[in-house]
Design a protein around this motif. Sequence first.
Motif, PDB file in Angstrom:
ATOM      1  N   GLY A 127       1.243  39.661   3.145  1.00  0.00           N
ATOM      2  CA  GLY A 127       1.554  39.722   1.833  1.00  0.00           C
ATOM      3  C   GLY A 127       0.271  39.726   0.658  1.00  0.00           C
ATOM      4  O   GLY A 127      -0.242  40.208  -0.185  1.00  0.00           O
ATOM      5  N   ASN A 128      -0.819  39.685   1.842  1.00  0.00           N
ATOM      6  CA  ASN A 128      -2.834  40.195   0.892  1.00  0.00           C
ATOM      7  C   ASN A 128      -2.328  39.551  -0.797  1.00  0.00           C
ATOM      8  O   ASN A 128      -3.135  40.155  -1.594  1.00  0.00           O
ATOM      9  N   ASP A 129      -2.061  38.422  -0.783  1.00  0.00           N
ATOM     10  CA  ASP A 129      -1.867  37.965  -2.259  1.00  0.00           C
ATOM     11  C   ASP A 129      -3.390  37.313  -2.250  1.00  0.00           C
ATOM     12  O   ASP A 129      -3.635  37.495  -3.472  1.00  0.00           O
ATOM     13  N   ASP A 130      -4.406  36.864  -1.593  1.00  0.00           N
ATOM     14  CA  ASP A 130      -5.281  36.000  -2.226  1.00  0.00           C
ATOM     15  C   ASP A 130      -6.483  37.283  -1.369  1.00  0.00           C
ATOM     16  O   ASP A 130      -7.881  37.042  -1.331  1.00  0.00           O
ATOM     17  N   GLU A 131      -6.580  38.442  -1.525  1.00  0.00           N
ATOM     18  CA  GLU A 131      -6.965  40.000  -0.452  1.00  0.00           C
ATOM     19  C   GLU A 131      -7.366  39.278   0.578  1.00  0.00           C
ATOM     20  O   GLU A 131      -8.433  39.580   0.941  1.00  0.00           O
ATOM     21  N   GLU A 132      -6.461  39.093   1.200  1.00  0.00           N
ATOM     22  CA  GLU A 132      -6.558  38.541   2.599  1.00  0.00           C
ATOM     23  C   GLU A 132      -7.276  39.795   3.017  1.00  0.00           C
ATOM     24  O   GLU A 132      -8.119  39.662   3.931  1.00  0.00           O
ATOM     25  N   ARG A 133      -7.213  40.942   3.719  1.00  0.00           N
ATOM     26  CA  ARG A 133      -7.386  42.344   3.960  1.00  0.00           C
ATOM     27  C   ARG A 133      -8.752  42.419   3.989  1.00  0.00           C
ATOM     28  O   ARG A 133      -9.618  41.924   4.315  1.00  0.00           O
ATOM     29  N   GLU A 134      -9.188  42.880   2.442  1.00  0.00           N
ATOM     30  CA  GLU A 134     -10.505  42.895   2.026  1.00  0.00           C
ATOM     31  C   GLU A 134     -11.334  42.092   2.446  1.00  0.00           C
ATOM     32  O   GLU A 134     -13.192  42.019   2.286  1.00  0.00           O
ATOM     33  N   ARG A 135     -11.145  40.673   2.023  1.00  0.00           N
ATOM     34  CA  ARG A 135     -12.021  39.968   2.687  1.00  0.00           C
ATOM     35  C   ARG A 135     -12.899  40.042   3.861  1.00  0.00           C
ATOM     36  O   ARG A 135     -13.181  39.319   4.267  1.00  0.00           O
ATOM     37  N   LEU A 136     -11.546  39.608   4.820  1.00  0.00           N
ATOM     38  CA  LEU A 136     -12.069  39.681   6.131  1.00  0.00           C
ATOM     39  C   LEU A 136     -12.166  41.145   6.715  1.00  0.00           C
ATOM     40  O   LEU A 136     -13.545  40.583   8.030  1.00  0.00           O
ATOM     41  N   ALA A 137     -11.669  42.192   6.204  1.00  0.00           N
ATOM     42  CA  ALA A 137     -12.875  43.492   6.091  1.00  0.00           C
ATOM     43  C   ALA A 137     -14.201  42.441   6.287  1.00  0.00           C
ATOM     44  O   ALA A 137     -15.287  43.527   6.831  1.00  0.00           O
ATOM     45  N   ALA A 138     -14.313  42.021   5.399  1.00  0.00           N
ATOM     46  CA  ALA A 138     -16.047  41.947   4.388  1.00  0.00           C
ATOM     47  C   ALA A 138     -17.013  41.106   5.387  1.00  0.00           C
ATOM     48  O   ALA A 138     -18.223  41.627   5.525  1.00  0.00           O
ATOM     49  N   ARG A 139     -16.225  40.241   6.353  1.00  0.00           N
ATOM     50  CA  ARG A 139     -16.574  39.309   6.680  1.00  0.00           C
ATOM     51  C   ARG A 139     -16.896  40.182   8.275  1.00  0.00           C
ATOM     52  O   ARG A 139     -17.717  39.395   9.087  1.00  0.00           O
ATOM     53  N   VAL A 140     -16.244  41.157   8.632  1.00  0.00           N
ATOM     54  CA  VAL A 140     -16.697  41.898   9.427  1.00  0.00           C
ATOM     55  C   VAL A 140     -17.483  42.758   9.823  1.00  0.00           C
ATOM     56  O   VAL A 140     -17.882  42.467  10.519  1.00  0.00           O
ATOM     57  N   ALA A 141     -17.094  43.168   9.083  1.00  0.00           N
ATOM     58  CA  ALA A 141     -18.508  43.900   8.430  1.00  0.00           C
ATOM     59  C   ALA A 141     -19.700  43.406   8.549  1.00  0.00           C
ATOM     60  O   ALA A 141     -20.836  44.205   9.045  1.00  0.00           O
ATOM     61  N   ARG A 142     -19.906  41.903   8.404  1.00  0.00           N
ATOM     62  CA  ARG A 142     -21.205  41.618   8.524  1.00  0.00           C
ATOM     63  C   ARG A 142     -22.254  41.349  10.220  1.00  0.00           C
ATOM     64  O   ARG A 142     -23.101  41.534  10.574  1.00  0.00           O
ATOM     65  N   VAL A 143     -20.735  41.641  10.781  1.00  0.00           N
ATOM     66  CA  VAL A 143     -21.063  41.309  12.578  1.00  0.00           C
ATOM     67  C   VAL A 143     -20.304  43.177  13.581  1.00  0.00           C
ATOM     68  O   VAL A 143     -21.246  42.856  14.044  1.00  0.00           O
ATOM     69  N   HIS A 144     -20.181  43.699  12.330  1.00  0.00           N
ATOM     70  CA  HIS A 144     -20.076  44.913  12.683  1.00  0.00           C
ATOM     71  C   HIS A 144     -21.385  46.340  12.547  1.00  0.00           C
ATOM     72  O   HIS A 144     -21.378  45.974  12.090  1.00  0.00           O
ATOM     73  N   ASP A 145     -21.191  46.948  14.159  1.00  0.00           N
ATOM     74  CA  ASP A 145     -22.558  47.408  14.330  1.00  0.00           C
ATOM     75  C   ASP A 145     -22.334  48.990  14.399  1.00  0.00           C
ATOM     76  O   ASP A 145     -22.528  48.960  15.744  1.00  0.00           O
ATOM     77  N   GLY A 146     -21.505  49.697  14.005  1.00  0.00           N
ATOM     78  CA  GLY A 146     -21.229  51.032  14.073  1.00  0.00           C
ATOM     79  C   GLY A 146     -20.224  50.981  14.862  1.00  0.00           C
ATOM     80  O   GLY A 146     -20.153  52.724  15.155  1.00  0.00           O
ATOM     81  N   GLU A 147     -20.066  50.084  15.807  1.00  0.00           N
ATOM     82  CA  GLU A 147     -19.042  50.794  17.361  1.00  0.00           C
ATOM     83  C   GLU A 147     -17.349  51.334  16.176  1.00  0.00           C
ATOM     84  O   GLU A 147     -16.927  50.937  15.438  1.00  0.00           O
TER      85      GLU A 147
END
Lengths: 443, 415
Positions: free
Chosen positions: B191-211
Amino acid sequence: MSDAESPSDEFEPIEVFPDDETPDLRPGADDCYKCSTCDTNCPVAEVDDDFPGPKFQGPEQWRLKRKEDTSVDDSISKCSNCMRCDSACPSDVPLSQMHNTARAEYVDEELSKTSLTYWRNRVLANYRTSAFLASKVPRVANAAMNFGPARWAMDRLFGITSEREFPAFATETFREWWEREGGADGSRERARAARERRGEEGEEKKVAYFHGCYANYNTPAVGKAMVRVFEHFGYELVVPKQRCSGTPMFANGMLDDAERHAKVNVSSMGDLVEQGYDAIASCTSCSMALRQEYPELFDIDGIEDLAENTWEALEYLRVQEDLSGELSAATVEDENIAELAYHAPCHARNQGLDGQALELFADLAGVDAEDVGDSCSGISGTYGWKSEKYDTSMKIGDEMFEHMEDVEGEVGMTECPTCAMQMEHGTGYEIKHPLEIVESALV
Amino acid sequence: MAIEDDVLVVGGGVAGMTAALAAAEAGASVRLVTKSQSTLRHASGLVDVLGYADGDLLADPFAALDDLPADHPYAKVGVEAVRDGLARFDAVTGERYRGGHTDRNALLPTHGGAVKPTARYPASAAAGLASDERDALLVGFETLSDFDAPLAADHLRAADVPFDVRGATVSFPGTPRADAKVTRYAHALDGNDDEERERLAARVARVHDGEPRVGFPAVLGEAHPGDVRATLADALDADVFEVPMGPPSLPGIRLEADYERALREAGVNVVRRPVVDYEADGEHLTAAVVERNGQHVPHHAESFVLATGGLVGEGIDSDRGGVREPVFDCHVPHPADRYDWFVDERFGEQPYPRFGVVVDDDLRPRDAEGRIEFENLRAAGSVVGGADFAAECSGMGVSLATGDAAGSAAGADTQ
Ligand SMILES: Cc1cc2nc3c(=O)[nH]c(=O)nc-3n(C[C@H](O)[C@H](O)[C@H](O)COP(=O)(O)OP(=O)(O)OC[C@H]3O[C@@H](n4cnc5c(N)ncnc54)[C@H](O)[C@@H]3O)c2cc1C
Ligand code: SF4
Ligand code: SF4
């Protein structure tokens, strides 16, 4: 292959089937193996994060209660009794039976008998009583029930949502019409004539009609269609004394009320079954109650016989008559019902009847019935009438409303009167019962 | 009069649905009667043909089919039926599944960090292949305890996968309750009603190290998994894949939806109630009796397929007295002493998974004396004995092969 080598002794790297799926060979073991299939099918858990879902409401709570001195969790009153979990469970766990008994226990032990919630639920559950009174003065009742200030007060003080319009009461109930048409004697004559026309003179064809509250007080057109269609096939109808099927009472945990009504129904319908009548319901929740919930919940003389001889209207004709043959030879001229948005009620689903209407009308010329998906309508009888449940109810219904809008035409079709209410409420469509379509086609 | 079709299939798992589609393609009118939801919803969504033989991991399942014992379902139907079954699967799933380009097994990481050989896998899992040498980040959610990403990464590393893998845990946007249904995550992302996709991506970006690839538990959408993955992939600038999970499983639920669509398109009528009895004229079945909440309704047909599943699907029933096939009462051989049904060693070869009806090469069940039980009854899927689906990783493959063969034959008989 090095990929699959064991990294440590405890860890089993070759995962074939996830986790504890070893089939249980023990007989009589607790049947629930926690697969959570029921949870993923529950329409309430789907939209309400605080509802723990059927696996908890059923087997887990049941086990907790047996072991410790815990009382029933109040979340049980959030379950709408749609019974979807029942038909989902691969292991035949009697979920709705567990919910029904837990709910009754909750109402008995946890809910104050002087609370407004209790009395609101009781009034909603005893719809028949309200409807009976209202039908005496239908026009006044229609006006009063939907009178703004009164509705506001009901919502604020009593918890009956003012978002919905109360269903209109018919100016002539089904039973009043039935009497005017000559009752059982009139039916016998008409059926006899039909049998002569059909060349079935020698045959005995008799059914007892369980119309339920809604077809009697609100949508007599459904009851009339039932009578005309069955008489067309040569059946003599009787319309025995009856009370509420109990569906709204189960859903509100009012099992004592339900049992009182069930006793009347089992006695009057049961007598007829004994005389060779089959019991027919046009409402799928009524047929569900008579067939499944009665024998599961009550111990009344004759209850099993009645359950075994109760049928849903079209199901009966399909099995006993060549309904599909007659329909495929017929044509419907009525433009109004050329396009139908069909919703299968949860309780029809549970009886395996969800595909029936579409299958029957597939070959009927002049009618194009389209399925609006397998979601729940969200109203579940009295559920969607409660102020605190209204939003949940509409959220569940969203998917169905959307699909209905996609269908050409503005007429819906369903077997369940409360689903019909929800369909109308969400889309403004006029809603028909499949029997009314058969009536247009054959009678 | 009454309810009558050319072919009636009992049981709506993969085997039954495949049989129904095959029979419909042969021109028969088909009805499928099934009790409850099939094991598809629990299954990982991976389609195994044969992963192991005698405990050894197989690179090419087709090369090993010939060596199976004569009572194995694959041996009964033959290798062509296996290919036909897979072809039908590919037709149902189209772009949503991968693996059809080769006979060889693919190796997929599972949520426990194991590596599983399989013949077909969801497109959503494709970037996760264990044979891929690119480094990977696995991401778990705090509230989803079924997938412990750091632990899964440890296990994969210990299994010597040819890439570096790391695990991290983030909180899912909106923080669902701890025991939220997996479908809640999926629908929030759909549904992405509250932009869950973007918010999830932003949280993952913080731990993502370029893999170059990032794996998530397989809850990335039910209706729009492709869109969900695309949004995440764009935001992270990495390939995104799903790691198959335990039951209930989103890939399984999506697969079920694909099959239901195919059945609708093929005009198969589906009835969701149990078959409890049958009517027969000697050795000729005339009807399967469907129970409808107390009512017993005969459903007539010319030809029948039994696809009620094994011990898990309740197609095979066991109690202290013995093991039986409850619908048509077909013969199920088993040791008389129930203590001979299992062996005690945890990883020993168990007899009971192989329990099932005995069929001939035309998949017709045979009785204890080797006579045909009913001339117009065939069996398919895990109700058929002779395979240990879990140990040899052959569950879906056997169901596809036998389902296709039984359905085609049943359909052809009625035309
Ligand atoms: C937890 C789990 C994980 C799995 N993982 C994998 C995997 O990773 N890879 C793989 O290839 N395979 C896997 N499988 C196996 C695969 O999903 C199927 O179980 C297998 O293919 C058997 O399918 P089936 O159609 O024969 O039986 P089932 O899927 O069991 O279906 C049988 C159906 O028949 C119905 N039925 C039973 N009795 C009656 C009756 N009397 N009347 C009407 N209907 C009836 C049941 O309700 C059910 O719907 C897994 C299975 C499970 C349980
Ligand atoms: S009640 Fe049935 S569907 Fe629900 S978890 Fe238990 S076995 Fe699964
Ligand atoms: S009856 Fe319906 S609302 Fe209640 S737990 Fe079962 S699926 Fe959920």
